[in-house]
Design an enzyme around this catalytic site. Structure first.
Site, short mmCIF file in Angstrom:
data_model
loop_
_atom_site.label_atom_id
_atom_site.label_comp_id
_atom_site.label_asym_id
_atom_site.label_seq_id
_atom_site.Cartn_x
_atom_site.Cartn_y
_atom_site.Cartn_z
N ASN A 16 -61.83 -18.19 -10.77
CA ASN A 16 -60.53 -17.86 -11.33
C ASN A 16 -60.29 -16.36 -11.28
OD1 ASN A 16 -59.81 -20.52 -12.00
ND2 ASN A 16 -61.05 -20.44 -13.83
N CYS A 17 -59.00 -16.00 -11.34
CA CYS A 17 -58.55 -14.62 -11.31
C CYS A 17 -59.38 -13.79 -12.29
CB CYS A 17 -57.07 -14.58 -11.69
SG CYS A 17 -56.38 -12.95 -11.74
N PRO A 18 -59.86 -12.63 -11.90
CA PRO A 18 -59.62 -11.90 -10.66
C PRO A 18 -60.72 -12.09 -9.61
CG PRO A 18 -60.66 -10.41 -12.18
CD PRO A 18 -60.56 -11.76 -12.88
N ASP A 43 -57.72 -21.43 -7.37
CA ASP A 43 -57.00 -20.78 -8.45
C ASP A 43 -55.51 -20.68 -8.08
OD1 ASP A 43 -56.00 -19.21 -10.49
OD2 ASP A 43 -57.23 -17.48 -10.06
N ASP A 49 -51.93 -13.39 -6.12
CA ASP A 49 -52.91 -12.30 -6.11
C ASP A 49 -53.38 -11.91 -4.71
OD1 ASP A 49 -52.75 -12.33 -8.86
OD2 ASP A 49 -54.62 -13.44 -9.15
#
Length: 78
Positions: A16-18, A43, A49
């Site tokens: 998941n981010c980041p 994600d 992103d």
């Protein structure tokens, strides 16, 4: 496009981010300019992103594809 089929694949699924961006940045940093890399993610935020990361870091986003579980991004190292 030539080279798409020979591009390496970086499995970022489940992160998941980041983390997808951070790991893609690190992998691309070790590659020569012009090299191609497929980044595969699950994600949902990666759809925002990864393109933003490419623009900020001077890489070219060659292609984006939806997959059954997320996205694939073909990135050319800037």
């Amino acid at each position: 496009m030539h080279g798409e089929k020979t591009a390496g694949v970086y499995d970022l699924k489940g992160l998941n981010c980041p983390l997808p961006v951070l790991r893609a940045r690190k992998r691309l940093a070790g590659m020569p300019a012009g090299a191609l890399l497929w980044a595969e993610t699950t994600d949902p935020l990666a759809a925002i992103d990864i393109p933003a990361f490419c623009q900020e870091d001077g890489h070219r986003l060659v292609r984006t594809e939806r997959t059954a579980t997320g996205h694939r991004f073909l990135i050319e190292r800037g």
